[in-house]
Design a protein around this motif. Structure first.
Motif, PDB file in Angstrom:
ATOM      1  N   GLN A 171       0.679  -1.137   0.037  1.00 48.59           N
ATOM      2  CA  GLN A 171      -0.039   0.142  -0.072  1.00 48.59           C
ATOM      3  C   GLN A 171       0.844   1.304  -0.012  1.00 48.59           C
ATOM      4  O   GLN A 171       0.721   2.295  -0.822  1.00 48.59           O
ATOM      5  CB  GLN A 171      -0.828   0.046   1.300  1.00 48.59           C
ATOM      6  N   ASN A 172       1.939   1.299   0.862  1.00 45.30           N
ATOM      7  CA  ASN A 172       2.825   2.453   0.795  1.00 45.30           C
ATOM      8  C   ASN A 172       3.571   2.528  -0.446  1.00 45.30           C
ATOM      9  O   ASN A 172       4.103   3.509  -0.543  1.00 45.30           O
ATOM     10  CB  ASN A 172       3.795   2.151   2.157  1.00 45.30           C
ATOM     11  N   GLU A 173       3.839   1.420  -1.098  1.00 40.45           N
ATOM     12  CA  GLU A 173       4.647   1.521  -2.370  1.00 40.45           C
ATOM     13  C   GLU A 173       3.670   1.710  -3.607  1.00 40.45           C
ATOM     14  O   GLU A 173       4.165   1.436  -4.718  1.00 40.45           O
ATOM     15  CB  GLU A 173       5.435   0.308  -2.542  1.00 40.45           C
ATOM     16  N   ASN A 174       2.377   2.007  -3.389  1.00 36.66           N
ATOM     17  CA  ASN A 174       1.536   2.452  -4.516  1.00 36.66           C
ATOM     18  C   ASN A 174       1.329   1.119  -5.369  1.00 36.66           C
ATOM     19  O   ASN A 174       1.126   1.087  -6.649  1.00 36.66           O
ATOM     20  CB  ASN A 174       2.013   3.587  -5.308  1.00 36.66           C
ATOM     21  N   GLN A 175       1.308  -0.084  -4.718  1.00 33.73           N
ATOM     22  CA  GLN A 175       1.031  -1.167  -5.589  1.00 33.73           C
ATOM     23  C   GLN A 175      -0.374  -1.769  -5.473  1.00 33.73           C
ATOM     24  O   GLN A 175      -1.120  -1.708  -4.220  1.00 33.73           O
ATOM     25  CB  GLN A 175       2.049  -2.346  -4.906  1.00 33.73           C
ATOM     26  N   PHE A 176      -0.938  -2.112  -6.446  1.00 32.57           N
ATOM     27  CA  PHE A 176      -2.439  -2.344  -6.537  1.00 32.57           C
ATOM     28  C   PHE A 176      -2.592  -3.705  -7.454  1.00 32.57           C
ATOM     29  O   PHE A 176      -1.507  -4.288  -8.218  1.00 32.57           O
ATOM     30  CB  PHE A 176      -3.041  -1.443  -7.374  1.00 32.57           C
ATOM     31  N   PRO A 177      -3.648  -4.527  -6.970  1.00 30.88           N
ATOM     32  CA  PRO A 177      -3.890  -5.780  -7.790  1.00 30.88           C
ATOM     33  C   PRO A 177      -3.850  -5.439  -9.151  1.00 30.88           C
ATOM     34  O   PRO A 177      -4.513  -4.627  -9.621  1.00 30.88           O
ATOM     35  CB  PRO A 177      -5.074  -6.392  -6.919  1.00 30.88           C
ATOM     36  N   PRO A 178      -3.722  -6.914 -10.027  1.00 32.46           N
ATOM     37  CA  PRO A 178      -3.742  -6.594 -11.436  1.00 32.46           C
ATOM     38  C   PRO A 178      -5.310  -6.513 -11.522  1.00 32.46           C
ATOM     39  O   PRO A 178      -6.300  -7.128 -10.999  1.00 32.46           O
ATOM     40  CB  PRO A 178      -3.355  -7.904 -12.071  1.00 32.46           C
ATOM     41  N   GLU A 179      -5.682  -5.732 -12.796  1.00 29.02           N
ATOM     42  CA  GLU A 179      -7.353  -5.574 -13.133  1.00 29.02           C
ATOM     43  C   GLU A 179      -7.821  -6.824 -13.666  1.00 29.02           C
ATOM     44  O   GLU A 179      -8.849  -7.187 -13.341  1.00 29.02           O
ATOM     45  CB  GLU A 179      -7.346  -4.656 -14.475  1.00 29.02           C
ATOM     46  N   ASP A 180      -6.908  -7.916 -14.102  1.00 29.28           N
ATOM     47  CA  ASP A 180      -7.464  -9.108 -14.692  1.00 29.28           C
ATOM     48  C   ASP A 180      -6.273 -10.238 -13.980  1.00 29.28           C
ATOM     49  O   ASP A 180      -5.390 -10.471 -14.750  1.00 29.28           O
ATOM     50  CB  ASP A 180      -7.544  -9.301 -16.187  1.00 29.28           C
ATOM     51  N   LEU A 181      -6.753 -10.733 -12.804  1.00 30.19           N
ATOM     52  CA  LEU A 181      -5.991 -11.843 -12.101  1.00 30.19           C
ATOM     53  C   LEU A 181      -5.462 -13.041 -13.307  1.00 30.19           C
ATOM     54  O   LEU A 181      -4.294 -13.601 -13.232  1.00 30.19           O
ATOM     55  CB  LEU A 181      -6.529 -12.484 -10.926  1.00 30.19           C
ATOM     56  N   GLU A 182      -6.481 -13.422 -14.168  1.00 26.72           N
ATOM     57  CA  GLU A 182      -6.158 -14.629 -15.106  1.00 26.72           C
ATOM     58  C   GLU A 182      -5.369 -14.287 -16.101  1.00 26.72           C
ATOM     59  O   GLU A 182      -4.454 -14.900 -16.723  1.00 26.72           O
ATOM     60  CB  GLU A 182      -7.615 -15.149 -15.826  1.00 26.72           C
ATOM     61  N   ILE A 183      -5.477 -12.996 -16.645  1.00 27.38           N
ATOM     62  CA  ILE A 183      -4.205 -12.449 -17.571  1.00 27.38           C
ATOM     63  C   ILE A 183      -2.897 -12.549 -17.048  1.00 27.38           C
ATOM     64  O   ILE A 183      -1.853 -12.951 -17.496  1.00 27.38           O
ATOM     65  CB  ILE A 183      -4.823 -10.995 -18.274  1.00 27.38           C
ATOM     66  N   ARG A 184      -2.960 -11.862 -15.701  1.00 28.56           N
ATOM     67  CA  ARG A 184      -1.472 -12.018 -14.978  1.00 28.56           C
ATOM     68  C   ARG A 184      -1.029 -13.502 -14.914  1.00 28.56           C
ATOM     69  O   ARG A 184       0.089 -13.539 -15.056  1.00 28.56           O
ATOM     70  CB  ARG A 184      -1.944 -11.449 -13.630  1.00 28.56           C
ATOM     71  N   LYS A 185      -1.857 -14.251 -14.447  1.00 25.59           N
ATOM     72  CA  LYS A 185      -1.456 -15.621 -14.314  1.00 25.59           C
ATOM     73  C   LYS A 185      -0.796 -16.296 -15.502  1.00 25.59           C
ATOM     74  O   LYS A 185       0.129 -16.949 -15.631  1.00 25.59           O
ATOM     75  CB  LYS A 185      -2.458 -16.454 -13.939  1.00 25.59           C
ATOM     76  N   PHE A 186      -1.556 -15.966 -16.464  1.00 25.05           N
ATOM     77  CA  PHE A 186      -1.122 -16.529 -18.097  1.00 25.05           C
ATOM     78  C   PHE A 186       0.360 -15.784 -18.541  1.00 25.05           C
ATOM     79  O   PHE A 186       1.334 -16.492 -19.053  1.00 25.05           O
ATOM     80  CB  PHE A 186      -2.273 -16.110 -18.944  1.00 25.05           C
ATOM     81  N   GLU A 187       0.369 -14.404 -18.248  1.00 21.12           N
ATOM     82  CA  GLU A 187       1.651 -13.641 -18.478  1.00 21.12           C
ATOM     83  C   GLU A 187       2.899 -14.225 -17.812  1.00 21.12           C
ATOM     84  O   GLU A 187       3.814 -14.324 -18.118  1.00 21.12           O
ATOM     85  CB  GLU A 187       1.400 -12.397 -18.254  1.00 21.12           C
ATOM     86  N   ILE A 188       2.668 -14.927 -16.258  1.00 21.11           N
ATOM     87  CA  ILE A 188       3.501 -15.276 -15.616  1.00 21.11           C
ATOM     88  C   ILE A 188       3.731 -16.517 -16.071  1.00 21.11           C
ATOM     89  O   ILE A 188       5.166 -16.889 -16.035  1.00 21.11           O
ATOM     90  CB  ILE A 188       3.055 -15.246 -14.110  1.00 21.11           C
ATOM     91  N   TYR A 189       2.951 -17.422 -16.667  1.00 17.30           N
ATOM     92  CA  TYR A 189       3.070 -18.680 -17.186  1.00 17.30           C
ATOM     93  C   TYR A 189       4.159 -18.697 -18.323  1.00 17.30           C
ATOM     94  O   TYR A 189       5.000 -19.301 -18.735  1.00 17.30           O
ATOM     95  CB  TYR A 189       2.002 -19.248 -17.196  1.00 17.30           C
ATOM     96  N   GLU A 190       3.779 -17.759 -19.193  1.00 15.70           N
ATOM     97  CA  GLU A 190       4.500 -17.511 -20.561  1.00 15.70           C
ATOM     98  C   GLU A 190       5.898 -16.912 -20.268  1.00 15.70           C
ATOM     99  O   GLU A 190       6.771 -17.490 -20.897  1.00 15.70           O
ATOM    100  CB  GLU A 190       3.770 -16.544 -21.322  1.00 15.70           C
TER     101      GLU A 190
END
Length: 199
Positions: A171-190
Motif C-alpha cells: 500500500q505504501n509503495e502504490n502497488q495495486f492488484p492486477p485488473e485481470d488476475l487470469e491474464i496476470r497468471k497467463f503472463e507469468i506462465y508465459e
C-alpha cells in the motif's frame, strides 16, 4: 585471494537495483507486472555477480563483509530470469549456511522463491502474490503450522504478521492488484516458459 576489491562492485549492483525500484514506486508502476527495464537491469547485475562468484565462490560475510554479502543475496534473489544462476547460488548458499558463513534467513527466501517458480510449495511462506480477493497472500506452502515453526526457528516473525507487513508495504509503495488476475497468471506462465523455469 583479495576479496575486498569486489565489495564496492557488489554493493553498487544492489544500489542500482534499489534506485530503479524507487523510480518505479514513484511512478506507481511497481505492481504492473515485471517491468522490462528492471528485468534487463536484474540480468546485467546477475551477469556481473556470476563472474565474481566464479572467481571467489559465494560472497560470504567472512569474504566480503555483511553489507556486500547481503547485497549479493539481493541481486541473486532478483535474478528471476536466470533460473540456472539462481539454482547455482542456492547450492552455494546452502553450503555457506552449513558453515555458518551466511544468513539462514536469506537461504529461506531463496529456497522459497525458487520453489514458487518451479510450482512447488514453499517452506517458509516468504513469497507473496495477488489473490482472487485483490490481496497479497502467501504463495502455496506445505503446512501452516510447519511454516510458522520453521520461521520461528530461524528468527522470522509469524506468517500472519508477515502477511500484514507485506500488505502494508504494498500500500505504501502504490502497488495495486492486477485488473485481470487470469491474464496476470497467463503472463507469468508465459514468462516462466520464456526464461526456462518451465521446460
Amino acid at each position: 585471494m583479495e576479496y575486498q576489491k569486489f565489495v564496492a562492485t557488489i554493493i553498487d549492483l544492489k544500489n542500482k537495483d534499489l534506485e530503479f525500484r524507487e523510480i518505479l514506486i514513484a511512478a506507481k508502476k511497481l505492481g504492473e507486472g515485471y517491468n522490462a527495464e528492471m528485468e534487463v537491469l536484474h540480468n546485467q547485475n546477475a551477469a556481473v555477480l556470476n563472474e565474481i562468484i566464479d572467481k571467489i565462490g559465494y560472497p560470504t560475510i567472512d569474504k566480503v563483509g555483511k553489507e556486500a554479502s547481503e547485497a549479493a543475496w539481493l541481486v541473486i534473489q532478483h535474478a528471476i530470469s536466470k533460473p540456472e544462476f539462481m539454482k547455482k547460488c542456492l547450492k552455494l548458499l546452502v553450503k555457506a549456511v552449513n558453515e555458518n558463513k551466511a544468513s539462514e534467513i536469506n537461504l529461506a527466501y531463496l529456497t522459497d522463491r525458487i520453489a514458487v517458480f518451479e510450482d512447488k510449495p514453499q517452506l517458509y511462506g516468504t513469497q507473496f502474490d495477488w489473490d482472487e480477493n485483490g490481496l497479497l497472500s502467501p504463495n502455496t506452502f506445505d503446512d501452516f503450522e510447519s511454516v510458522n515453526q520453521r520461521r520461528k526457528r530461524i528468527g522470522l516473525n509469524s506468517l500472519e504478521e508477515q502477511t500484514e507487513n507485506i500488505r502494508t508495504r504494498a500500500q505504501n509503495e502504490n502497488q495495486f492488484p492486477p485488473e485481470d488476475l487470469e491474464i496476470r497468471k497467463f503472463e507469468i506462465y508465459e514468462w516462466k516458459k520464456r526464461v526456462g523455469w518451465i521446460i
